[in-house]
Design an enzyme around this catalytic site. Structure first.
Site, short mmCIF file in Angstrom:
data_model
loop_
_atom_site.label_atom_id
_atom_site.label_comp_id
_atom_site.label_asym_id
_atom_site.label_seq_id
_atom_site.Cartn_x
_atom_site.Cartn_y
_atom_site.Cartn_z
N LYS A 114 4.04 -38.35 59.32
CA LYS A 114 3.61 -39.18 60.56
C LYS A 114 2.20 -38.50 61.00
CE LYS A 114 5.30 -39.35 65.33
NZ LYS A 114 6.57 -38.71 66.27
N SER A 194 8.27 -42.76 68.71
CA SER A 194 6.76 -42.54 68.19
C SER A 194 6.81 -42.43 66.68
CB SER A 194 6.22 -41.37 68.97
OG SER A 194 7.14 -40.03 68.57
N SER A 218 12.29 -39.73 69.22
CA SER A 218 11.44 -40.30 68.30
C SER A 218 11.76 -40.22 66.83
CB SER A 218 10.22 -39.67 68.63
OG SER A 218 9.63 -40.33 69.72
#
Length: 532
Positions: A114, A194, A218
């Site tokens: 990420k 997210s 998330s």
């Protein structure tokens, strides 16, 4: 062809990405490995290929890079990846030279990070245009662990900008730098949370394992929406050093993969203490063997509670949306009982006051954490404080196009972490979620774990109006800082839905037993692996 490319999209991806002999062919069977071989592939399968000399690490890496180019950057254009690592092939070639040594489960395995996780060889941006090109001075602690274990870092995954804590009415999966990530099951649907790019990329077989981060939902929500497994560890099991923060109380990184086993392999690599993250000092000192917890009889004798709030939706306008989810949950409970588990209902875990406390804590810690992160970047960072970030966004032509930055502005107004309002809220929330919440419920009912549906099926993405959340179960574990594992539970109208299994601090071994046994017992109910 992989079922995830892409149901309902009307798009066909050609297979046949045959590797060139110049990449180090060690046997005639290597030339037969194509893009199609990556569909639903597992770490154990890849390790078998390596051991039998059927493919090299550079060849495998090349296949994944081609798959990213074909699927993510053209074709259906999933838009799940912001940066491709320009050194990935060089890294893979280096690893191949030492492959005969005894290595751990991630040696040669392609991984995506990420893009709020620092890498010294690629930008780290949180999806924000202000950090475009910002290369941190060093790798995050977990990236060092992945590299030391021999993982090949393919690149950085798109995310909800600033981990979905910039402003109200945001659309999950959108960032000013990366645009909107699409759901592999249906391209107009949202990817949730997210860690949107991590979830979509793992689901679409663009990597074997992805790393996500969670403050509240998330990891588990994108895992549910994209039909994969996500492990949100206890806060402190995995170092947060070098990860762009929201909340030091709730933040954690964790693995996202298509199977429990692959996620567990990754967890075993990234866990561990770090002097730069004080939360890791509270983790168990002994190295725990999660692999031995992958047992098909892991549900037998377990006592579980279903966090049942179905009655709250009886008169709700969302009843039609959540009812199919609760029906899937009833089937899951039957499956668990058939595997020897005892399941009871509970309807409350802690006082609702903790929700407001959690929001206040995040605002305080967001300001403190962002300012510290900008300072660590040194003199080259374009903004040095949260106030400068807010002003930069106001001047940019893209950042505030769809939604605002209310959370940044609210955080900027907060005092320091020595403020009484902050310390009171934090103490009250942790006590409410821990001693008076999950710990109390588990002790009173002698539970091994608590479970609930993770959320509803993915909704249509709507950049003008933002997300359409109707149900979610992530808050109790997230606000307590406790572990939570999401496993695919079934499908509603062709879209996946997950089940969350959570418990008290450091209970990952027990949760893994439950999650793996449930996964293995219900594989026959999942969607077919390949289109015919």
């Amino acid at each position: 062809m992989d079922r995830r490319i892409f149901l309902g999209s009307g798009i066909t991806i050609a297979g046949g990405l045959v590797l060139s002999p110049i990449l180090g062919c060690r046997g005639s069977s290597i030339a037969d490995k194509t893009d199609a071989d990556l569909a639903e592939v597992t770490i154990d399968t890849i390790r078998g290929w390596f051991e039998r000399g059927e493919i090299s690490i550079p060849q495998l890496t090349h296949l994944y890079l081609e798959r990213i180019r074909t699927i993510d950057q053209s074709g259906p254009n999933l838009n799940s990846i912001i940066y491709v690592n320009p050194d990935a092939m060089e890294d893979a070639t280096y690893l191949e030279k030492d492959k005969e040594a005894v290595r751990g489960p991630l040696y040669g395995i392609p991984v995506l990070l990420k893009d709020n996780i620092d890498t010294a060889d690629m930008p780290t941006t949180a999806g924000s245009r202000v950090l475009d090109g910002s290369i941190p001075p060093s790798d995050a602690s977990i990236v060092k662990r992945l590299r030391e274990a021999g993982a090949v870092i393919l690149g950085k995954a798109n995310l909800s900008e600033w981990a979905n804590f910039r402003g109200q009415n945001s659309t999950s999966g959108w960032s000013g730098l990366g645009g909107l990530t699409k759901n592999p099951y249906k391209l107009d649907r949202n990817t949730c949370g997210s860690s949107a790019g991590s979830g979509a990329a793992a689901s679409a077989n663009l990597c074997v394992v992805a790393i996500g981060t969670e403050t509240n939902g998330s990891i588990v929500c994108p895992s549910s929406a994209n039909g994969i497994v996500g492990i949100k560890p206890t806060v402190g099991l995995v170092s947060r050093s070098g990860i762009i923060p929201i909340s030091s109380t709730q933040d954690t990184a964790g693995p996202m993969a298509r199977t429990v086993r692959d996620a567990v392999y990754c967890l075993s690599v990234i866990e561990g203490g770090d002097p730069a993250d004080l939360a890791t000092s509270g983790a168990p000192k002994e190295k725990r063997n999660y692999i031995d917890r992958l047992r098909t009889d892991g549900l037998n004798g377990k006592r579980l509670a279903y966090f049942n709030i179905e009655s709250q939706y009886e008169e709700s306008e969302n009843k039609a949306i959540v009812d199919p989810v609760f029906k899937l949950m009833a089937n899951a409970i039957d499956d668990m009982r058939a595997q020897g588990a005892e399941v009871i209902d509970i309807t409350q875990i802690s006082d609702p006051q903790v929700f407001q406390d959690s929001f206040e804590i995040m605002l305080y810690e967001y300001k403190d954490g962002l300012n510290a992160y900008f300072a660590a970047l040194g003199d080259n960072t374009p903004v040095k404080t949260i106030d400068q970030l807010i002003e930069w966004n106001r001047q940019d032509s893209v950042e505030l196009r769809y939604f605002g930055q209310e959370y940044l502005e609210m955080a900027a107004q907060k005092a320091g972490l020595d403020d009484d309002a902050y310390t009171t809220a934090r103490e009250r929330m942790l006590k409410g979620r821990r001693e008076h919440g999950i710990d109390r419920v588990m002790k009173e009912h002698q539970l091994d774990a608590i479970m609930a549906p993770t959320g509803t099926p993915a909704w249509p993405s709507d950049l003008e109006n933002g997300d359409s959340f109707h149900y979610g179960s992530s808050s109790p574990a997230a606000q307590a800082g406790y572990p939570n594992i999401c496993v695919p539970m079934g499908f509603i109208d062709g879209l996946p839905v997950g089940i969350s299994i959570f418990g008290t601090a450091w209970s990952e071994p027990v949760l893994i037993e439950i999650a793996y046994a449930y996964e293995q017992a219900t594989l026959h109910r999942q969607a077919p692996k390949f289109l015919t």
